[in-house]
Design an enzyme around this catalytic site. Structure first.
Site, PDB file in Angstrom:
ATOM      1  N   CYS A 272      -0.240   0.937   6.509  1.00 55.88           N
ATOM      2  CA  CYS A 272      -0.580  -0.024   7.567  1.00 55.88           C
ATOM      3  C   CYS A 272      -1.602  -1.035   7.064  1.00 55.88           C
ATOM      4  O   CYS A 272      -2.377  -0.747   6.145  1.00 55.88           O
ATOM      5  CB  CYS A 272      -1.189   0.686   8.783  1.00 55.88           C
ATOM      6  SG  CYS A 272      -0.136   1.889   9.587  1.00 55.88           S
ATOM      7  N   ASP A 273      -1.597  -2.181   7.702  1.00 58.96           N
ATOM      8  CA  ASP A 273      -2.663  -3.152   7.460  1.00 58.96           C
ATOM      9  C   ASP A 273      -2.841  -3.993   8.716  1.00 58.96           C
ATOM     10  O   ASP A 273      -1.861  -4.480   9.290  1.00 58.96           O
ATOM     11  CB  ASP A 273      -2.339  -4.067   6.283  1.00 58.96           C
ATOM     12  CG  ASP A 273      -3.558  -4.889   5.891  1.00 58.96           C
ATOM     13  OD1 ASP A 273      -4.367  -4.402   5.073  1.00 58.96           O
ATOM     14  OD2 ASP A 273      -3.721  -6.013   6.408  1.00 58.96           O
ATOM     15  N   SER A 274      -4.084  -4.133   9.152  1.00 56.22           N
ATOM     16  CA  SER A 274      -4.386  -4.876  10.383  1.00 56.22           C
ATOM     17  C   SER A 274      -5.260  -6.085  10.101  1.00 56.22           C
ATOM     18  O   SER A 274      -6.164  -6.027   9.255  1.00 56.22           O
ATOM     19  CB  SER A 274      -5.120  -3.977  11.388  1.00 56.22           C
ATOM     20  OG  SER A 274      -4.337  -2.876  11.769  1.00 56.22           O
TER      21      SER A 274
ATOM     22  N   LYS B  91       0.824  -1.205   0.000  1.00 50.23           N
ATOM     23  CA  LYS B  91       0.000   0.000   0.000  1.00 50.23           C
ATOM     24  C   LYS B  91       0.862   1.260   0.000  1.00 50.23           C
ATOM     25  O   LYS B  91       0.630   2.201  -0.765  1.00 50.23           O
ATOM     26  CB  LYS B  91      -0.927   0.001   1.222  1.00 50.23           C
ATOM     27  CG  LYS B  91      -2.002  -1.064   1.186  1.00 50.23           C
ATOM     28  CD  LYS B  91      -2.823  -1.063   2.475  1.00 50.23           C
ATOM     29  CE  LYS B  91      -3.890  -2.126   2.452  1.00 50.23           C
ATOM     30  NZ  LYS B  91      -4.700  -2.144   3.699  1.00 50.23           N
TER      31      LYS B  91
ATOM     32  N   GLY C 256       0.722  -4.626  10.326  1.00 54.64           N
ATOM     33  CA  GLY C 256       1.949  -4.388   9.594  1.00 54.64           C
ATOM     34  C   GLY C 256       2.101  -2.900   9.338  1.00 54.64           C
ATOM     35  O   GLY C 256       1.110  -2.200   9.121  1.00 54.64           O
TER      36      GLY C 256
END
EC number: 3.6.1.9
Length: 205
Positions: A71-73, A55, A108
């Site tokens: 970010c990625d959750s 991203k 992340g």
């Protein structure tokens, strides 16, 4: 330095603003399902970090000079990594399964420095926070689903919104559960020679 958040998450933006930053928001068009399908044997941490990096990279390639945060959750529970539920029925099933139990919210993070249109430096990492879920009644789950909130967030819950009523506690960084770990971002910025306090003024218009 021009600060950019490569995420559509209002919660992440809110955390950064409360912490003294005011980033521009650019949303990437990364095919998350395709990326995850290409790394089936990767760990939960590796998967969310790869998504965050993809991203941030996609957005960074459209900029000339910037500091980009991606970010990625996802929620790791019962050996499964789950993101946003695809429907209210899926969200209801998830709540039935995780009520009264614990899961790990894994996020992340990627910080990219863009100089003269090129990605100059990259710092990546992940944060994990254990979440202890309460046991909402069927009526409470139905009411929560009716708000639409759980359909828009990883794991079908929030800590800082209506879902907070149904979280008994956490072990670890609360900002990570909201979507962006301030302690981790500070360390990633530090690895690039940048302090967040420098961004308190330069990131504001």
């Amino acid at each position: 330095m021009h600060l950019v958040l490569a995420s559509a998450s209002p919660a992440r933006l809110s955390v950064l603003r409360a912490a003294g930053l005011d980033p521009a928001v650019r949303v990437s068009d990364v095919d998350e399902d395709a990326l995850l399908a290409a790394m089936p044997s990767a760990s939960a941490a590796e998967k969310v970090t790869a998504l965050a990096g993809a991203k941030a990279t996609t957005v960074a390639r459209t900029l000339d000079e910037a500091l980009v945060i991606g970010c990625d959750s996802m929620l790791h529970i019962d050996g499964e990594l789950v993101g946003k539920p695809s429907s209210a029925d899926v969200a209801r099933s998830r709540w039935k399964a995780m009520a009264g139990r614990t899961g790990e919210l894994v996020t992340g993070h990627a910080v990219l420095e863009v100089v003269e249109g090129g990605i100059e430096r990259v710092a990546e990492g992940h944060a994990v926070t254990t979440v202890r879920f309460g046991t909402p009644t069927d009526a409470e789950i139905d009411a929560y689903l009716a708000t639409g909130e759980p359909l828009a967030v990883a794991g079908a819950f929030t800590l800082d919104g209506l879902g907070g009523w149904f979280v008994d506690g956490i072990d670890g960084d609360p900002s990570n559960v909201i979507g962006i770990s301030l302690p981790l971002v500070r360390r990633l910025l530090g690895s690039l020679g940048i302090s967040p306090v420098d961004l308190w003024t330069t990131a504001r218009s």
